[in-house]
Design a protein around this motif. Structure first.
Motif, PDB file in Angstrom:
ATOM      1  N   GLY A 236     -31.589 -44.015 -16.016  1.00 56.79           N
ATOM      2  CA  GLY A 236     -31.196 -45.414 -16.211  1.00 56.79           C
ATOM      3  C   GLY A 236     -31.768 -46.281 -15.105  1.00 56.79           C
ATOM      4  O   GLY A 236     -32.437 -45.788 -14.181  1.00 56.79           O
ATOM      5  N   ASP A 237     -31.506 -47.584 -15.193  1.00 58.29           N
ATOM      6  CA  ASP A 237     -31.889 -48.508 -14.119  1.00 58.29           C
ATOM      7  C   ASP A 237     -33.381 -48.468 -13.815  1.00 58.29           C
ATOM      8  O   ASP A 237     -33.794 -48.336 -12.660  1.00 58.29           O
ATOM      9  CB  ASP A 237     -31.049 -48.213 -12.860  1.00 58.29           C
ATOM     10  N   LEU A 238     -34.165 -48.589 -14.861  1.00 53.16           N
ATOM     11  CA  LEU A 238     -35.613 -48.670 -14.683  1.00 53.16           C
ATOM     12  C   LEU A 238     -35.985 -50.012 -14.052  1.00 53.16           C
ATOM     13  O   LEU A 238     -36.951 -50.132 -13.317  1.00 53.16           O
ATOM     14  CB  LEU A 238     -36.307 -48.513 -16.039  1.00 53.16           C
TER      15      LEU A 238
ATOM     16  N   GLY B  38     -29.392 -48.163 -19.519  1.00 52.67           N
ATOM     17  CA  GLY B  38     -29.218 -49.567 -19.186  1.00 52.67           C
ATOM     18  C   GLY B  38     -29.949 -50.044 -17.943  1.00 52.67           C
ATOM     19  O   GLY B  38     -30.515 -49.256 -17.195  1.00 52.67           O
ATOM     20  N   ASP B  39     -29.931 -51.381 -17.724  1.00 53.81           N
ATOM     21  CA  ASP B  39     -30.811 -52.023 -16.743  1.00 53.81           C
ATOM     22  C   ASP B  39     -32.243 -51.550 -17.001  1.00 53.81           C
ATOM     23  O   ASP B  39     -32.967 -51.142 -16.090  1.00 53.81           O
ATOM     24  CB  ASP B  39     -30.372 -51.750 -15.292  1.00 53.81           C
ATOM     25  N   LEU B  40     -32.610 -51.647 -18.259  1.00 52.49           N
ATOM     26  CA  LEU B  40     -33.952 -51.236 -18.674  1.00 52.49           C
ATOM     27  C   LEU B  40     -34.953 -52.241 -18.124  1.00 52.49           C
ATOM     28  O   LEU B  40     -36.055 -51.891 -17.731  1.00 52.49           O
ATOM     29  CB  LEU B  40     -34.008 -51.176 -20.201  1.00 52.49           C
TER      30      LEU B  40
ATOM     31  N   GLY C 177     -27.944 -52.690 -19.954  1.00 57.71           N
ATOM     32  CA  GLY C 177     -27.147 -52.860 -18.746  1.00 57.71           C
ATOM     33  C   GLY C 177     -26.965 -54.331 -18.437  1.00 57.71           C
ATOM     34  O   GLY C 177     -27.486 -55.197 -19.152  1.00 57.71           O
ATOM     35  N   ASN C 178     -26.245 -54.637 -17.358  1.00 56.85           N
ATOM     36  CA  ASN C 178     -25.979 -56.035 -17.024  1.00 56.85           C
ATOM     37  C   ASN C 178     -27.259 -56.834 -16.794  1.00 56.85           C
ATOM     38  O   ASN C 178     -27.355 -57.997 -17.174  1.00 56.85           O
ATOM     39  CB  ASN C 178     -25.042 -56.126 -15.805  1.00 56.85           C
ATOM     40  N   HIS C 179     -28.267 -56.205 -16.195  1.00 57.54           N
ATOM     41  CA  HIS C 179     -29.527 -56.932 -15.959  1.00 57.54           C
ATOM     42  C   HIS C 179     -30.204 -57.353 -17.261  1.00 57.54           C
ATOM     43  O   HIS C 179     -30.891 -58.376 -17.301  1.00 57.54           O
ATOM     44  CB  HIS C 179     -30.493 -56.079 -15.124  1.00 57.54           C
ATOM     45  N   ASP C 180     -30.005 -56.572 -18.312  1.00 60.15           N
ATOM     46  CA  ASP C 180     -30.640 -56.895 -19.594  1.00 60.15           C
ATOM     47  C   ASP C 180     -30.020 -58.131 -20.251  1.00 60.15           C
ATOM     48  O   ASP C 180     -30.530 -58.623 -21.250  1.00 60.15           O
ATOM     49  CB  ASP C 180     -30.552 -55.677 -20.525  1.00 60.15           C
TER      50      ASP C 180
ATOM     51  N   LEU D 212     -23.494 -44.635 -21.351  1.00 55.90           N
ATOM     52  CA  LEU D 212     -22.928 -45.854 -20.776  1.00 55.90           C
ATOM     53  C   LEU D 212     -23.888 -46.415 -19.733  1.00 55.90           C
ATOM     54  O   LEU D 212     -24.761 -45.693 -19.239  1.00 55.90           O
ATOM     55  CB  LEU D 212     -21.599 -45.530 -20.070  1.00 55.90           C
ATOM     56  N   HIS D 213     -23.687 -47.683 -19.380  1.00 55.40           N
ATOM     57  CA  HIS D 213     -24.346 -48.205 -18.177  1.00 55.40           C
ATOM     58  C   HIS D 213     -23.364 -48.154 -17.002  1.00 55.40           C
ATOM     59  O   HIS D 213     -23.667 -47.633 -15.945  1.00 55.40           O
ATOM     60  CB  HIS D 213     -24.856 -49.626 -18.397  1.00 55.40           C
ATOM     61  N   TYR D 214     -22.171 -48.670 -17.201  1.00 56.71           N
ATOM     62  CA  TYR D 214     -21.145 -48.680 -16.149  1.00 56.71           C
ATOM     63  C   TYR D 214     -20.481 -47.304 -16.039  1.00 56.71           C
ATOM     64  O   TYR D 214     -20.403 -46.557 -17.016  1.00 56.71           O
ATOM     65  CB  TYR D 214     -20.085 -49.726 -16.456  1.00 56.71           C
TER      66      TYR D 214
ATOM     67  N   GLY E 254     -25.447 -45.236 -15.540  1.00 60.59           N
ATOM     68  CA  GLY E 254     -26.300 -45.682 -14.443  1.00 60.59           C
ATOM     69  C   GLY E 254     -25.530 -46.671 -13.586  1.00 60.59           C
ATOM     70  O   GLY E 254     -24.359 -46.467 -13.302  1.00 60.59           O
ATOM     71  N   HIS E 255     -26.210 -47.760 -13.178  1.00 57.05           N
ATOM     72  CA  HIS E 255     -25.605 -48.915 -12.506  1.00 57.05           C
ATOM     73  C   HIS E 255     -25.275 -48.691 -11.033  1.00 57.05           C
ATOM     74  O   HIS E 255     -25.452 -49.601 -10.233  1.00 57.05           O
ATOM     75  CB  HIS E 255     -24.365 -49.383 -13.278  1.00 57.05           C
ATOM     76  N   ALA E 256     -24.798 -47.501 -10.671  1.00 58.74           N
ATOM     77  CA  ALA E 256     -24.441 -47.236  -9.266  1.00 58.74           C
ATOM     78  C   ALA E 256     -25.647 -46.605  -8.576  1.00 58.74           C
ATOM     79  O   ALA E 256     -25.763 -45.382  -8.476  1.00 58.74           O
ATOM     80  CB  ALA E 256     -23.223 -46.319  -9.193  1.00 58.74           C
TER      81      ALA E 256
HETATM   82 FE   LIG Z   1     -26.510 -52.462 -13.576  1.00 60.29          FE
END
Ligand SMILES: [Fe+2]
Ligand SMILES: [Fe+2]
Length: 268
Positions: free
Chosen positions: A19-21, A49-51, A79-82, A169-171, A209-211
């Motif tokens: 995740g978090d690319l 997420g946060d692709l 993710g949130n960034h998306d 999940l992302h979170y 991801g995310h963390a």
């Molecule tokens: Fe994130």
């Protein structure tokens, strides 16, 4: 072992996750070797997420091109960034149309005999000190967002009929995999509300991801394995192979938990 000519004849599916690319408009060429390596090591790719970095269609198009380095089936959550640019739907559409990614949002899909249930998730914190729906309207709205994502995850898990099941999940759904982050931001990294449907439906494994500075592995209170696959974390711990590969059972026997593929050398 992985999928050969006929998936029904195999006993497990190798699920790769990262995740978090945080793909930017200048990322062209930077992910192709990663995705090519994943293509040699797994049967399915899960993206947590946060692709993208700012959630722009331009970034999504760059990522879609990079994903062309592997022909694996691809399952993702945003993710949130998306969401940053207000174009999350378009980001999803580009990844689906240009790279064949199945973007899950409270939905489920089946790939080669294994079920995937996905939702972005949300924040709010962990355990008895998690944020509660009380007081001002904005606090209640914040908690309502976490409740809504939890219900999405639950309805996605409820749809799966396969023996092997993966939650995406992302979170983070537990505090253990965010450990190592500054304590001040723990409540923004996930929510233990997400842990409830996971414990009820007991998928083989949960990826999130995310963390970026959290821990690699943990488990829910019911013992479901949880993997934090944020790329910055994986790059620090496994610079040669910054992704995880977990074998998920395919077949009729009672489901067990996913086991890490020992030959992949993913452990430090
Ligand atoms: Fe994130
Ligand atoms: Fe991130």
């Amino acid at each position: 072992m992985g999928v050969a000519a006929h998936p029904l004849m195999t006993t497990s599916l190798r699920v790769a996750a990262v995740g978090d690319l945080h793909c930017t408009r200048t990322s062209e060429g930077t992910f192709q070797s990663l995705f090519a390596k994943i293509g040699e090591s797994a049967d399915v790719l899960v993206l947590c997420g946060d692709l993208t970095d700012y959630g722009t269609p331009e970034e999504a198009r760059v990522l879609a091109k990079e994903l062309g380095a592997t022909k694996l089936p691809k399952v993702a959550v945003l993710g949130n960034h998306d969401f940053e640019s207000g174009a999350a739907d378009e980001v999803s559409r580009i990844l689906a149309d240009a790279a064949g990614v199945t973007v899950l949002d409270g939905t489920a899909t089946e790939v080669l005999g294994v079920g995937f249930a996905g939702a972005k998730g949300f924040a709010g914190g962990f355990g008895p000190r998690a944020l509660q729906s009380w007081g001002e309207g904005p606090v209640k709205a914040f908690v309502a967002a976490a409740v809504e994502e939890t219900m999405k995850l639950e309805s996605a898990l409820a749809r799966l009929r396969t023996r092997g099941r993966v939650a995406v999940l992302h979170y983070a759904p537990i505090g253990a995999t965010v450990d190592g982050e500054p304590v001040e931001i723990y409540p923004f990294l996930g929510s233990s509300r997400l842990e409830e449907p996971i414990n009820r439906y007991r998928p083989d494994v949960v990826f999130h991801g995310h963390a970026h500075r959290g821990q690699l592995e943990g488990a829910t209170s019911a013992g479901v394995p949880v993997y934090n696959v944020a790329l910055p974390l994986l790059r620090r711990r496994f610079p040669e192979q910054p992704f995880r590969v977990i074998e998920i059972p395919v077949g009729d026997e009672p489901s067990g938990h996913g086991a890490e593929v020992p030959a992949m050398g993913a452990r430090a």
